[in-house]
Motif scaffolding. Structure first.
Motif, PDB file in Angstrom:
ATOM      1  N   LEU A   1       0.806  -1.214   0.000  1.00 41.63           N
ATOM      2  CA  LEU A   1       0.000   0.000   0.000  1.00 41.63           C
ATOM      3  C   LEU A   1       0.841   1.267   0.000  1.00 41.63           C
ATOM      4  CD1 LEU A   1      -2.696  -1.004   2.676  1.00 41.63           C
ATOM      5  CD2 LEU A   1      -2.827  -1.259   0.185  1.00 41.63           C
ATOM      6  N   ASN A   2       2.067   1.192   0.502  1.00 43.57           N
ATOM      7  CA  ASN A   2       2.895   2.393   0.631  1.00 43.57           C
ATOM      8  C   ASN A   2       4.357   1.985   0.706  1.00 43.57           C
ATOM      9  OD1 ASN A   2       4.391   4.182   2.929  1.00 43.57           O
ATOM     10  ND2 ASN A   2       3.134   5.484   1.642  1.00 43.57           N
ATOM     11  N   VAL A   3       5.221   2.784   0.118  1.00 47.83           N
ATOM     12  CA  VAL A   3       6.660   2.585   0.263  1.00 47.83           C
ATOM     13  C   VAL A   3       7.317   3.957   0.359  1.00 47.83           C
ATOM     14  CG1 VAL A   3       7.010   2.423  -2.239  1.00 47.83           C
ATOM     15  CG2 VAL A   3       8.729   1.492  -0.692  1.00 47.83           C
ATOM     16  N   SER A   4       8.258   4.120   1.273  1.00 48.73           N
ATOM     17  CA  SER A   4       8.892   5.423   1.459  1.00 48.73           C
ATOM     18  C   SER A   4      10.284   5.248   2.037  1.00 48.73           C
ATOM     19  CB  SER A   4       8.053   6.310   2.389  1.00 48.73           C
ATOM     20  OG  SER A   4       7.953   5.728   3.681  1.00 48.73           O
TER      21      SER A   4
ATOM     22  N   GLY B   1      -5.118  -4.442   9.885  1.00 52.06           N
ATOM     23  CA  GLY B   1      -3.717  -4.510   9.511  1.00 52.06           C
ATOM     24  C   GLY B   1      -3.287  -3.580   8.410  1.00 52.06           C
ATOM     25  N   GLY B   2      -4.239  -3.017   7.622  1.00 45.61           N
ATOM     26  CA  GLY B   2      -3.857  -2.181   6.500  1.00 45.61           C
ATOM     27  C   GLY B   2      -3.181  -0.889   6.939  1.00 45.61           C
TER      28      GLY B   2
ATOM     29  N   LEU C   1       2.241   6.198  11.538  1.00 45.77           N
ATOM     30  CA  LEU C   1       1.427   5.254  10.776  1.00 45.77           C
ATOM     31  C   LEU C   1       0.040   5.839  10.542  1.00 45.77           C
ATOM     32  CD1 LEU C   1       2.184   1.967  12.783  1.00 45.77           C
ATOM     33  CD2 LEU C   1       3.418   2.846  10.792  1.00 45.77           C
ATOM     34  N   VAL C   2      -0.507   5.558   9.346  1.00 44.85           N
ATOM     35  CA  VAL C   2      -1.889   5.897   9.014  1.00 44.85           C
ATOM     36  C   VAL C   2      -2.504   4.656   8.374  1.00 44.85           C
ATOM     37  CG1 VAL C   2      -3.435   7.417   7.724  1.00 44.85           C
ATOM     38  CG2 VAL C   2      -1.267   8.313   8.627  1.00 44.85           C
ATOM     39  N   GLY C   3      -3.738   4.359   8.734  1.00 45.07           N
ATOM     40  CA  GLY C   3      -4.402   3.194   8.171  1.00 45.07           C
ATOM     41  C   GLY C   3      -4.608   3.317   6.674  1.00 45.07           C
ATOM     42  N   GLY C   4      -4.847   2.184   6.020  1.00 45.04           N
ATOM     43  CA  GLY C   4      -5.075   2.197   4.581  1.00 45.04           C
ATOM     44  C   GLY C   4      -5.586   0.858   4.094  1.00 45.04           C
ATOM     45  N   GLY C   5      -5.918   0.792   2.814  1.00 46.19           N
ATOM     46  CA  GLY C   5      -6.406  -0.442   2.218  1.00 46.19           C
ATOM     47  C   GLY C   5      -7.863  -0.698   2.533  1.00 46.19           C
ATOM     48  N   SER C   6      -8.314  -1.892   2.187  1.00 44.80           N
ATOM     49  CA  SER C   6      -9.726  -2.248   2.373  1.00 44.80           C
ATOM     50  C   SER C   6     -10.059  -2.558   3.825  1.00 44.80           C
ATOM     51  CB  SER C   6     -10.069  -3.459   1.497  1.00 44.80           C
ATOM     52  OG  SER C   6      -9.255  -4.572   1.837  1.00 44.80           O
TER      53      SER C   6
END
Length: 418
Positions: free
Chosen positions: A70-73, A109-110, A125-130
């Motif tokens: 979902l994210n890469v940094s 977990g997203g 951290l910030v939530g994301g995904g389904s």
């Protein structure tokens, strides 16, 4: 700082923001009558601790399966990078490439945004995904030494990006940006922007001279905040909307690209003067990321065209660690060959023919998004893909041309675990 995210527009019920059920961290809700944009809960009060060899913990029943990225940094000095997946998050070193840590949550977990605080145990951290682990409007401060969240910032709308400077944390919303003190999460500054759904924002990394760059209130405009001198500079960088922003470590130089994706412009952040313009290509492109080298001698750019470009910069910057001498860029034969072959017709034919082109390139498989940074090894570039790819490439600063691939890994596969 480079980052890629896959945003979700769904609004599922939120899980407990603290994945540790035994924690006594209060779960405070934002008060509807508040005029301030965010609530601070349990600010981080423990000093940063350097990463050590943690036992990698995976709470999933099938650890061999590949999660959805979902994210890469990258972190602030590009020595590490972090990924957010539909299960949790992971941290890697770039040199040598190695997964050093992961957290996979048992439910939800997203993680849609992961921002490291240098090489410490603290991250945002910030939530994301389904099935997000945390609400999309909350920034959770995770302390891995304690294996729990030790603070949070609750906003009134979805968080688009987070940037961290050692003493500051910047929260980017669609049309607002908020700056907080990291140690106690007290608000310091806020500003409005033009609609910024991708969360474009860059922050310098020199502790005593914080510079922030973000979209302004007009299309193509960039706002630069110099917090040490308390100065604000607005730069009309492009006619089209801003698509990418990058700063040098000291914040003296600003690189911008527009939604057209053909030109990249370099500005002095103090006076807004255009110092250099380089051309990525002739066709429109989506610029995914840009990064300066530590000495500000090179600029790397990635786009949806499947090519990473490295440009030579002709500007002189008085910054710590800069070993460039005045006029050094003019002695580089690559710089001369990349722009001078058609310079005799400058002013006669369109500007395209006298453009400055990249001196080095690396071709990537199309169909994925990539971010780029300069490696700690001399004349190297590190490329991260949303398909899990890790590339380390080397460019020739004298002859230019195609870069040489030194290393490749898929960082989502379990065999790459430490």
């Amino acid at each position: 700082m480079a980052t890629l995210s896959a945003f979700s527009s769904s609004s599922p019920p939120w899980p407990n923001p603290n994945p540790n059920p035994n924690s006594d961290l209060p779960d405070n809700e934002e008060q509807s009558e508040r005029t301030e944009p965010g609530d601070v809960v349990s600010p981080p009060n423990s000093g940063p601790t350097q990463y050590v060899n943690h036992n990698i913990r995976d709470g999933r029943p099938s650890p061999s399966s590949v999660p959805n990225l979902l994210n890469v940094s990258f972190n602030q000095d590009y020595g590490c990078f972090a990924t957010g997946t539909d299960r949790g998050f992971r941290v890697y070193t770039c040199d040598p490439f190695r997964e050093i840590f992961r957290r996979d949550f048992d439910r939800g977990g997203g993680i849609g945004v992961v921002e490291m605080r240098s090489v410490t145990n603290l991250m945002a951290l910030v939530g994301g995904g389904s099935d997000p682990q945390y609400p999309l409007n909350k920034v959770m401060i995770w302390d891995d030494f304690e294996s729990r969240c030790i603070g949070e910032l609750a906003m009134r709308s979805e968080v688009r990006a987070v940037r961290i400077q050692l003493n500051r944390i910047v929260v980017v919303l669609e049309q607002k940006i908020f700056v907080y003190n990291f140690d106690d999460l007290k608000p310091l500054h806020q500003m409005e922007t033009i609609p910024n759904p991708k969360g474009h924002c860059a922050v310098s990394q020199v502790a005593d001279s914080i510079v922030l760059a973000c979209p302004g209130l007009q299309k193509g405009q960039v706002r630069v905040e110099h917090y040490a001198s308390k100065r604000t500079k607005f730069i009309m960088a492009h006619e089209s909307r801003i698509a990418s922003i990058a700063l040098t470590m000291d914040g003296q130089l600003l690189a911008t690209a527009s939604s057209k994706g053909t030109l990249v412009r370099i500005f002095n952040t103090m006076d807004g003067v255009l110092l250099q313009e380089v051309r990525r290509g002739a066709d429109r492109a989506d610029i995914y990321s840009m990064a300066f080298s530590p000495t500000a001698q090179w600029l790397a750019v990635s786009s949806d065209k499947g090519t990473v470009h490295v440009f030579s910069l002709k500007v002189n910057v008085s910054s710590p660690g800069n070993d460039r001498s005045p006029g050094a860029s003019n002695s580089n034969p690559v710089v001369a060959s990349s722009s001078s072959s058609l310079s005799f017709i400058k002013g006669v034919l369109p500007k395209y023919f006298s453009s400055e082109w990249s001196v080095a390139q690396f071709r990537l498989p199309e169909g994925s998004q990539y971010i780029v940074a300069f490696g700690h090894q001399k004349n190297t570039v590190v490329i991260l893909g949303m398909d899990g790819s890790f590339y380390r490439c080397q460019f020739d600063p004298v002859n230019g041309g195609e870069m040489i691939q030194l290393e490749y890994h898929n960082f989502l596969k379990p065999e790459n675990v430490m």
